[in-house]
Design an enzyme around this catalytic site. Structure first.
Site, PDB file in Angstrom:
ATOM      1  N   HIS A   1     -38.456  27.462  34.060  1.00  0.00           N
ATOM      2  CA  HIS A   1     -39.834  27.214  33.608  1.00  0.00           C
ATOM      3  C   HIS A   1     -40.141  25.767  33.940  1.00  0.00           C
ATOM      4  O   HIS A   1     -39.325  24.888  33.686  1.00  0.00           O
ATOM      5  CB  HIS A   1     -39.958  27.445  32.105  1.00  0.00           C
TER       6      HIS A   1
ATOM      7  N   HIS B   1     -43.963  35.039  38.318  1.00  0.00           N
ATOM      8  CA  HIS B   1     -44.017  34.145  37.158  1.00  0.00           C
ATOM      9  C   HIS B   1     -43.040  33.003  37.295  1.00  0.00           C
ATOM     10  O   HIS B   1     -43.234  31.923  36.749  1.00  0.00           O
ATOM     11  CB  HIS B   1     -43.675  34.907  35.879  1.00  0.00           C
TER      12      HIS B   1
ATOM     13  N   THR C   1     -41.277  35.471  27.311  1.00  0.00           N
ATOM     14  CA  THR C   1     -42.318  36.150  28.091  1.00  0.00           C
ATOM     15  C   THR C   1     -42.465  37.567  27.539  1.00  0.00           C
ATOM     16  O   THR C   1     -41.543  38.078  26.900  1.00  0.00           O
ATOM     17  CB  THR C   1     -41.925  36.240  29.582  1.00  0.00           C
TER      18      THR C   1
ATOM     19  N   HIS D   1     -33.011  28.964  32.040  1.00  0.00           N
ATOM     20  CA  HIS D   1     -32.554  30.026  31.140  1.00  0.00           C
ATOM     21  C   HIS D   1     -31.535  30.915  31.839  1.00  0.00           C
ATOM     22  O   HIS D   1     -31.837  31.488  32.885  1.00  0.00           O
ATOM     23  CB  HIS D   1     -33.738  30.897  30.696  1.00  0.00           C
TER      24      HIS D   1
ATOM     25  N   HIS E   1     -33.384  31.958  35.374  1.00  0.00           N
ATOM     26  CA  HIS E   1     -34.704  31.618  35.887  1.00  0.00           C
ATOM     27  C   HIS E   1     -35.129  30.275  35.312  1.00  0.00           C
ATOM     28  O   HIS E   1     -34.415  29.695  34.480  1.00  0.00           O
ATOM     29  CB  HIS E   1     -35.715  32.731  35.546  1.00  0.00           C
TER      30      HIS E   1
END
Ligand SMILES: *[C@@H]1O[C@H](CO)[C@@H](O)[C@H](O)[C@H]1NC(C)=O
Ligand SMILES: *[C@@H]1O[C@H](CO)[C@@H](O)[C@H](O)[C@H]1NC(C)=O
Ligand SMILES: *[C@@H]1O[C@H](CO)[C@@H](O)[C@H](O)[C@H]1NC(C)=O
Length: 377
Positions: free
Chosen positions: A113, A85, A221, A138, A111
């Site tokens: 996005h 992801h 998520t 994040h 991580h």
């Protein structure tokens, strides 16, 4: 009678769920609109991300700067994984964040996005007045009163995420991201891992961490657990277009498709209040200050300072390497002054012999360095 096709869909979904079905953002049966089927919390009333609307944000001047400890250069190992992801970097629990209310959170992972699919270039999760930024970072933490992330993630006050938004600056490579970006090719396939050695996470975050939005929300998520205290930093990280494109095109998901647009749409606020410790957005023209070649030496006889004031000092002994766009060199005398104001110290207690510029900020009248070294060219 239930149409056969629906029944089959449910059976397939159920069977996949048994094996931990892969949720997605836009494809297949478990796209984001359907997350609540498998993960009921995703349909809850305090979900994240949200649109941060300045006109609805409540100004709370008593929110103090976040106290980040151990975010600077650490020479240990940072495992980095493509989890199908996103790319996720494991962080040592020596990194901690103490929030304004005194709660201490320990870092777990960071991580990203991003966007990138077709013409859509933006991929942040939080939007500011409707504007979606290019990338969102994040840094996930858990409350130190629990023994582990696994334990904390089940608790109502378990998690905190420090979020930062990224802007593109065409040709200015952010050298603090070079190591991270060059290792993406090691983890092209979902499930692959590599190890980064020696990272300065603080350098990968915005230069000014004092100003932020804060609200109560959820993981963005599945399982979308509603136990996240969010801190979205007002200042942004700047990456070059090439760096952004690298992140958008390097990783494949479990179906060997490029991971793009891995962001969740904004969720309803539902009577929640978003607080901020600033009134109008600072750093609207921060780039001018960061790039401006003009020198603003401090002068004791200046008018009282109004927040935020930028000082820039040029040190001539070391020319700033081209690949190091945002270095900070803090002379000893200034460091002592910074130490006397804890908020300043957190933002600016960095030292680098390589950098030939420092940029300092004062937040109010009277808060000024006693004297800054005069520039010489
Ligand atoms: C993805 O590509 C790799 C390398 O070509 C291959 O080993 C793997 O089986 C592929 N996975 C899928 C799901 O197609
Ligand atoms: C500060 O400003 C005053 C008056 O403009 C000037 O006389 C003085 O030289 C300046 N000092 C420095 C250190 O620039
Ligand atoms: C910041 O947090 C660390 C670790 O919790 C603590 O030792 C330090 O005193 C704090 N600093 C300030 C200025 O509050």
């Amino acid at each position: 009678m239930m149409p056969l096709i629906t029944l089959l869909s449910l059976l397939v979904l159920g069977a996949q769920a048994g094996h931990g079905v892969e949720w997605t953002y836009s494809e297949g049966m478990l796209d984001e609109a359907h997350w609540p089927l498998e993960y009921p919390k995703c349909g809850g009333r305090r979900q994240s991300p949200i649109d941060l609307q300045m006109k609805k944000v409540q100004y709370n001047p008593s929110l103090r700067a976040l106290n980040l400890t151990g975010y600077g250069l650490w020479h240990g190992e940072f495992p980095m994984t493509n989890n199908g992801h996103t790319v996720q970097i494991s962080l040592p629990s020596t990194m901690s964040m103490t929030t304004s209310d005194g709660t201490q959170y320990l870092a777990k992972q960071m991580h990203f996005h991003w966007g990138g699919a077709s013409s859509e270039i933006s991929g942040s999760e939080h939007t500011v007045d409707g504007m979606r930024y290019v990338i969102e970072i994040h840094v996930v933490h858990y409350n130190s009163k629990y023994n582990s992330y696994e334990e904390a993630q089940k608790e109502p006050d378990g998690l905190a995420v420090l979020a930062a938004l990224v802007e593109v600056k065409d040709y200015t490579e952010n050298a603090y991201y070079s190591k991270f970006i060059s290792h993406l090719e090691d983890i092209r396939y979902a499930g692959q891992s590599t190890v980064l050695r020696g990272l300065d996470i603080e350098d990968m975050l915005p230069g000014d961490l004092r100003y932020y939005y804060s609200y109560l929300g959820s993981l963005t998520t599945p399982p979308c657990t509603e136990n996240v205290h969010w801190f979205v930093v007002a200042d942004t990280v700047k990456l070059s277009k090439t760096q952004v494109e690298k992140l958008e095109n390097s990783l494949l998901n479990h179906q060997n498709k490029t991971i793009q647009n891995d962001y969740r749409r904004t969720q309803p606020l539902n009577h929640r209040v978003v607080e901020a410790n600033f009134m109008s957005r600072p750093h609207q023209d921060a780039s001018t200050h960061l790039d401006g070649l003009e020198h603003k030496a401090h002068n004791e006889s200046d008018e009282p300072l109004q927040p935020p004031v930028h000082y820039e000092v040029v040190k001539s002994e070391h020319r700033e390497p081209e690949h190091r766009p945002r270095g900070h060199w803090v002379p000893q005398g200034v460091k002592q002054w910074l130490k006397s104001d804890d908020q300043q110290a957190r933002s600016w207690d960095r030292d680098s012999a390589l950098s030939d510029r420092i940029l300092l900020e004062a937040i109010g009248p009277g808060e000024r360095p006693p004297s800054l070294p005069a520039p010489h060219y």
